[in-house]
Design an enzyme around this catalytic site. Structure first.
Site, mmCIF file in Angstrom:
data_model
loop_
_atom_site.group_PDB
_atom_site.id
_atom_site.type_symbol
_atom_site.label_atom_id
_atom_site.label_comp_id
_atom_site.label_asym_id
_atom_site.label_seq_id
_atom_site.Cartn_x
_atom_site.Cartn_y
_atom_site.Cartn_z
ATOM 1 C CB ALA A 2 -0.926 0.005 1.215
ATOM 2 C CB ALA A 3 4.483 1.906 0.111
ATOM 3 N N GLY A 4 2.669 2.987 -2.223
ATOM 4 C CA GLY A 4 2.497 3.964 -3.291
ATOM 5 C C GLY A 4 1.196 4.729 -3.180
ATOM 6 C CG ASP A 5 -2.608 2.969 -3.954
ATOM 7 O OD1 ASP A 5 -2.426 3.596 -5.008
ATOM 8 O OD2 ASP A 5 -3.035 1.799 -3.928
#
Length: 300
Positions: free
Chosen positions: A237-240
């Site tokens: 979920a890091a990019g979002d």
């Protein structure tokens, strides 16, 4: 705008799986993901969010729909179907890399322009690079009402050699690919080269580089932000969450360094739990910024 995914996350793998082999993970979680993460992460930062998504008569839809309601997302953008709408990703997350396998049931195409015209958002967030006529129209409609259009790359097999890709990027205000996506999209040999090529098309380009932080061009000026050091569990979920922090800063009127700092903090925090579970709440953001970016407006 974007589909949900139910993320089945195997984290803490000692090494990647190999053919005919077996590997045991340290942990397992089934968590809502896909565009849910983007919508939820922006909502946790205190923003009102309408999420355009489809749900069906299946257990995965039910799980993500319940989570969306618990987070207080506006349901005006939901479509409900009497058939299964399964969107599932298995994420295999190790200390240095991850791999994903996904499946998605087909869903009837949706008109995006009416949603934009109905809700008149301040920001239209698109979680992946798309260049179909409906997406181009939605971008134009949003910008016509004064909204910012923010688009991610999301591992899309496209290049700038396709005039349709260049056309849609001309309708985007902020483009946020990761380094691998930027290199593939432009064919450049370096991230800086890819950044320059993309900045010729999009007013603000932010290229994320994982543990190396992010680099951006905004208004012709180059910026960098370092990643926060954390004990990472899973980067799904890091990019979002990075994008959620960036948009939160843009809506707050912060300058680009402050926006990037908020993005880096949200992205780093997201890696400390499996899937979308560790996305930051607004009350926790100043604490994450205090040590690394003490002059950030959210701290001061």
């Amino acid at each position: 705008m974007g589909a949900y995914f139910a993320d089945l996350v195997f984290h803490g793998l000692p090494h990647p799986p190999v053919p005919d082999g077996e590997v045991f993970a340290e942990g397992l979680a089934l968590v809502p993901g896909g565009a849910y993460t983007l919508a939820m992460a922006v909502r946790r930062l205190g923003r009102s969010v309408v999420w355009g998504a489809d749900f069906g008569a299946d257990v995965f839809s039910a799980q993500v729909l319940a989570a969306a309601r618990a987070e207080g997302l506006d349901e005006a953008g939901f479509r409900h179907h009497a058939f299964p709408v399964r969107s599932v990703t298995v994420a295999l997350s190790g200390p240095c890399e991850r791999a994903m396998v996904s499946y998605q049931d087909p869903v009837p195409a949706r008109a995006l322009v009416p949603l934009v015209e109905c809700h008149r958002p301040r920001v239209l967030m698109l979680p992946q690079l798309r260049w179909d006529e409906e997406t181009v129209g939605a971008c134009r409609a949003a910008r016509g009402t004064g909204a910012l259009v923010v688009m991610d790359g999301h591992d899309t097999p496209a290049t700038l050699a396709d005039p349709r890709v260049r056309r849609v990027l001309a309708e985007v205000d902020v483009f946020t690919p990761n380094a691998a996506e930027a290199l593939r999209l432009t064919g450049a040999a370096t991230v800086d080269g890819a950044l320059a090529d993309l900045a010729a098309l999009v007013p603000t380009v932010v290229v994320t580089r994982g543990a190396s932080g992010a680099v951006a061009v905004h208004g012709g000026v180059r910026y960098e932000v370092a990643a926060l050091a954390v004990r990472a569990v899973d980067a799904t979920a890091a990019g979002d969450c990075f994008n959620a922090g960036l948009v939160h800063g843009l809506l707050a009127g912060w300058d680009m360094p402050a926006c990037l700092a908020a993005a880096a903090a949200c992205g780093a925090a997201a890696t400390t739990g499996p899937g979308s579970t560790a996305a930051l709440h607004a009350k926790d953001l100043p604490g994450w910024l205090e040590g690394a970016y003490p002059a950030h407006p959210a701290v001061t």
